[in-house]
Design a protein around this motif. Sequence first.
Motif: not given
Length: 909
Positions: A811-819, A853-865, A867-873
């Motif tokens: 995923x990539x994040x736009x200027x408004x913070x939306x993925x 679909x959008x699995x990276x978003x959920x992996x970023x917000x998991x506890x513990x995380x 997915x990285x905040x870059x949406x790639x790693x």
Amino acid sequence: MDFLKARSTGLTLVLTVALALGLSLAPVPEAFRPVPSLQRNGPLGPKLVALVVPASLTGKKPARPPPVDTAVADALPPEEEEPDAGTAVADTAPALPAVPTTPGIGLEELSAPTLARALELEALRERMGAQHVDIELNCRKSAPDGTCLEDGLAPFTRALAELRADTRRTPVRVVQLGDSLIASDHITDMVRDRLQERFGAGGKGFLFITRPASAGRWTRSGRGSDGWVIERLVDTKWPRDRVGWTGVAFTSGGGAQSTRYDVDGARTAELFFLAQPASGSVQLSVDGKALQRIQTRGFSKTKSEAAFARVSLPEGAKTLSLTTSGKVELHGVTLETGQPGIVYDTVGLLGGMAEVYLRAQPAAFRAQLRQRKPSLVVLMVGGNEAFFFSRERTTLEQVRAQMKELISRVRTNVPDSACLVMSPIDAGVRTLSGDITPRRGSKEVGDIFREEARAGGCAFYDAFTAMGGEGSAIRWLDEGLMLEDLVHPRVKGSDLLGHLFDLSLQRAFAKSHAPLVAVADPPGLQGADAALVKTFERLGRREAGEAVRVGIAQLGASHTASHYFTDAVREVLTKRFGDAGQGFIAAGKPSPRLDAAHVARELEGEWTVEDALEAAPGGLWGLTGIRAVGAPGAKLRIQFCKDCPDAKTPNGRLDLYTLDGPNMGAPEILVDGQPVPPDAPLPEPLTAPTVRIRSFPVSGPAHTVQVAAPADSGVTVLGASLEQDTPGVVLDALGLPGATAFTLRDMDAAAVDAQLTSRRPDLLVFWYGTNEAGKADLDAEALRRDYPALIARLRKATNSECLLLGPTDRLEQDANGQWHEAPALASVLRTLPQVAKEAGCAYWSPRAAMGGERAMLRWQRAEPALGHADGVHLTQEGYQRLAGAFVRDFLSAYELHKKAQPTARVEDN
């Protein structure tokens, strides 16, 4: 007197047993056995004695605690912790059941471990004759001409779509009210886990102060002190004019009472309580430290009302404790993460019915429901209504009126929320003669619920038909899926019911939601039966005890270069098939990513670490696309098995990869601190840089190789490898951060082929695609053309099989913070399965294993995380989880191959 009392008691028991045995031979009135079909006969004997003779006289302990409320039919909840064979995944990863699954039943967006369990439940569903039943959406909002403008689930599916599109910043809450089927959070736990996996976790939701009954699990409550006074809507004298749909009042009685919650990951807590005159206070503490004191005294001197108090929890909080002072009445606590995601409240009352929830004080019902702001309210009652109807203690007209009123109350109080009504499940009746028959009333009550759901604008789910229809409770009992009471499913039966309901919700969402990436991305290892025959046979021979080495070389980008994924895969494979050594380690700078493998790199002096990313095509590089260039006198050390415990190992081989060239002096090489003899003179002087592979015999597990540049010239080191002369698996991690398949294509072919051949791989694993997905100008046609050609070349050089891994979700994040999806993600997902097929490789989709679909978003917000905040790693935990999914699919395919028992044997290289 005591003797006479004992004698009287004994005579009573004897007469009771005699009467029961006599009745077992007599006809049973038709009202008590309304369905003559599907009977199961069985001796009454010990079961009857157990029912009428107290355990104190038989000397036996009761099989389970007595019902909490014997006045209701389903007072006995599912057992607290029931062993459930099949839920654990062994290290050997047994083959998944071969279940024919139709696309679109709802399995598409489950992560690999969850999918594995779902397939087991699908096999169970087929065996039990259970069915996939779609939710009847009905219509909640109509146009003047009668056209439906909005179906009964629309507010919920719309909210889910907002989560998926990352346009929602608040949780999507579900409130499910029900009876004892969900009192221990069975059925609903499966649905909650699945929804949170697909759409993100928003927290635990509503929890009772302590367990409101003496049986069941603690999963939906705190652990309270023993002095709480508990009153419930299901009690004969329920707490009138005080409690809403939460259904239970917990009163401190004036003395100090307490409860404690596990709040790991939660950032907000909200206390539900009764504000009343002269009420006391509640001290909230986090991890033993005072956080806030809440006064529960109301503003009115005469009126009591439902009230709420929200507090923020510090990051990293582990436990939340509540301690009362004075007389306090509490109703529960909600815990949420503060992140967008699913929050699923479960309120199951033993003996719950529509009539029971209508006992709730209307203002409190309204206040509590509005406070939760649900996107969906689920009503799961009917079992007790059916029981009372079968005993002629209620009528269908009364059942209809009560459900109509409950639906109306929900729709009126939260008009913007979706609502869904579930039918009761099938149940059975054991007659005095030992027969078991289907219980009358389940279908009739379900039909009424269907009609009232349609009339009230709610969706409807036919759990009765999903379970398998009339008589299914008897089949479930025979298979160990029901308790002996023929009313409550056991853990595995509850899991199956939750599985079926979850998939129905997912199908409803899929119908209302256009995929953000309209590409087929199936989970599981595709094409392994044809592409990995030799690899699987060699693993089978190794497992059978033959001295076989199985070499695996994984080429890729940062997912491979991190070593976290390959370390986790190596750990499982070497544990099962044997460890033949660490394999290849590239030259380079020190890196903590090597710590887990007990490998260390060290540079001394002036070094330049170069890579193939920005270089002109055709350069000479190591297998990872890296080369370390040292100035005169510089030293490089690679240490294998650093800090390893002493172990007896056979002899082995340490290989050093360097780049030699004209006018370059011979490097000074030390192995374990000892200089190695100088190289023999080459027959012809070098006229161009050349890859040189030097091999040194070693013994023992721990070794260090040091390369020092001569005083008058530099040195170029590509890497080193260590193998033991023992059978087992060697797995090379050959990754370059930022690389694509084009990077490997453009490296000098002869140099790559020679080095890769020296590694003797039986299987080449290619993991490219994530970086390609990030290229807005990706030439997909070139990828489809050149990638198979590259694979064919390397397969020819090494005589190996191949396996392609697709991209992770990117995923990539736009200027408004939306993925948003990476620009070429869809193109890569379409292309790589074609590449694998053309190259004769197996294919595995990490994105599908993550959950689609959008699995990276959920992996970023998991506890513990994960997915990285870059949406790639991924994080280290994320790579390890993904590796676990891959190994399971790989070994499941291997197990299926073993069962096929191929007749032809594939010869060694």
